[in-house]
Scaffold this active site. Structure first.
Site, PDB file in Angstrom:
ATOM      1  N   GLY A 206       0.835  -1.201   0.000  1.00 32.29           N
ATOM      2  CA  GLY A 206       0.000   0.000   0.000  1.00 32.29           C
ATOM      3  C   GLY A 206       0.863   1.243   0.000  1.00 32.29           C
ATOM      4  NE  ARG A 230      -5.831   1.233  -4.775  1.00 34.01           N
ATOM      5  CZ  ARG A 230      -6.499   2.384  -4.826  1.00 34.01           C
ATOM      6  NH1 ARG A 230      -7.703   2.421  -5.380  1.00 34.01           N
ATOM      7  NH2 ARG A 230      -5.982   3.503  -4.354  1.00 34.01           N
ATOM      8  CG  ASP A 249      -5.883  -8.343  -4.149  1.00 36.19           C
ATOM      9  OD1 ASP A 249      -5.694  -8.112  -2.938  1.00 36.19           O
ATOM     10  OD2 ASP A 249      -7.008  -8.610  -4.615  1.00 36.19           O
ATOM     11  CE  LYS A 263       3.782   5.089   4.732  1.00 35.57           C
ATOM     12  NZ  LYS A 263       2.584   5.772   4.173  1.00 35.57           N
ATOM     13  CG  HIS A 267      -5.902   2.415  10.156  1.00 35.82           C
ATOM     14  ND1 HIS A 267      -5.806   3.735  10.546  1.00 35.82           N
ATOM     15  CD2 HIS A 267      -5.702   2.417   8.810  1.00 35.82           C
ATOM     16  CE1 HIS A 267      -5.576   4.490   9.489  1.00 35.82           C
ATOM     17  NE2 HIS A 267      -5.511   3.717   8.425  1.00 35.82           N
TER      18      HIS A 267
END
Length: 362
Positions: A206, A230, A249, A263, A267
């Site tokens: 990410g 992505r 993915d 990072k 959450h």
């Protein structure tokens, strides 16, 4: 003096009223912050080179004379809240102390709103306070009765990240906001030598526009870093000798490396999804008989250890994540996740005032 409410003293009721009104009008705090960005006031003061008087400020802003008093009241309130400092400007050409004028100086908080600097959070303010996002919070009641929808599913008709994919301009604003926040994390990572010591490769899952990956490689030039996100996010990223990018993915597979960095990722997801992500990370760091580690940067709620203000911020962020079907976790909740994903050990260390760095080992 007795009161008609459960026998409480009048003084207690008045204290309750103060607390109630403080939160009732708290939205004005955000709007005042937005006002300073829209009028570019932090940059005006920065470019002025010294504290700026009210008359100098309104002259630059070309504010009508009828609104000068309103500017003063807004600046006074923002100064009270720590965004500006009211100082006394002395005219060097006049020794008369009565010629001193009040002037506004930047504080640490408003320095973070000066555009064009390395550490600027103005994009975060602009993104979060966009009416499209902030206006959704008027629908909390409706959202709480929807079994599966996120808040943005209720207000925008799709999950927040689907909304970003379909709205390029807002997606750009969001990416700029995340990049600005990453600069704050990068400031802290420069002092985390022990976390990256001995590693030859790392995957930033990410990793977005690669801001953090580039910083890590600048600080630790022996490291090879893969930005993993992505395909539509990484397709236009530039690569260097140390930084490469891979689209994919994280629920299917994560590129192999000595370490995986997550990072502000976990959450966003439920426990069930986080366990899947962590299992894929465990596979990525456990190849060829070697065992690396997963590095998590996220909030750790610890009300017993943190002071009231810090706990309040972390709990506020948890409410924000709840609206996305995400969660900010306590120490115990993090431990439970790691165990269920098959990890044997972990270490939690402070990173920034709000964030912690967690190292977990298979």
């Amino acid at each position: 003096m007795a009161s008609p409410i459960n026998g409480r003293k009048a003084s207690e009721i008045f204290e309750g009223q103060v607390l109630l009104y403080k939160h009732l009008y708290a939205f004005i705090d955000s709007m005042c912050l937005k006002w300073t960005i829209e009028l570019d006031i932090p940059n005006i003061i920065h470019n002025h080179g010294k504290p700026i008087t009210l008359q100098e400020l309104v002259s630059i802003l070309k504010v009508p004379q009828t609104k000068v008093g309103n500017v003063q009241r807004l600046m006074r309130y923002l100064a009270h809240n720590g965004f500006f400092e009211i100082v006394r400007n002395h005219d060097d050409d006049d020794d008369d102390e009565e010629e001193e004028e009040e002037a506004y100086a930047l504080t640490v908080a408003s320095e973070l709103l000066v555009k064009g600097t390395n550490l600027c959070l103005a994009p975060m303010v602009e993104c979060v306070l966009d009416p499209t996002l902030s206006g959704s919070y008027h629908q909390l009641k409706k959202w709480i009765y929807e079994e599966d929808l996120t808040l943005f599913g209720v207000t925008l008709g799709s999950h927040f990240y689907e909304f970003l994919n379909g709205n390029p301009e807002y997606n750009k604003s969001f990416n700029e906001a995340m990049a600005s926040d990453s600069q704050m994390i990068n400031l802290a990572l420069k002092d985390c030598n022990s976390v990256f010591e001995g590693l030859e490769s790392i995957v930033d899952v990410g990793g977005g526009t690669g801001t953090t990956a580039k910083l890590i490689c600048e600080t630790f030039p022996e490291l090879k870093c893969i930005v993993f996100d992505r395909p539509q996010v990484v397709e236009s990223l530039s690569v260097t000798n140390n930084v490469s990018c891979v689209g994919g993915d994280m629920f299917i597979s994560v590129p192999k490396a000595d370490a995986v960095l997550l990072k502000y990722i976990l959450h966003n997801w439920t426990d069930k999804d986080c366990i899947k992500i962590l299992e894929k990370c465990k596979e990525a760091i456990s190849s060829d008989g070697k065992k690396g580690k997963v590095i998590i940067i996220d909030i750790v709620i610890n009300e017993k250890k943190d002071d009231h203000v810090l706990s309040q911020l972390k709990l506020l962020m948890d409410v924000n994540m709840a609206c996305l079907n995400g969660i900010e976790r306590t120490v115990e909740e993090w431990k439970k996740l790691f165990t269920k994903a098959g990890f044997q050990d972990h270490k939690i260390s402070p990173l920034t005032g709000m964030l912690s760095i967690i190292e977990i080992y298979p």
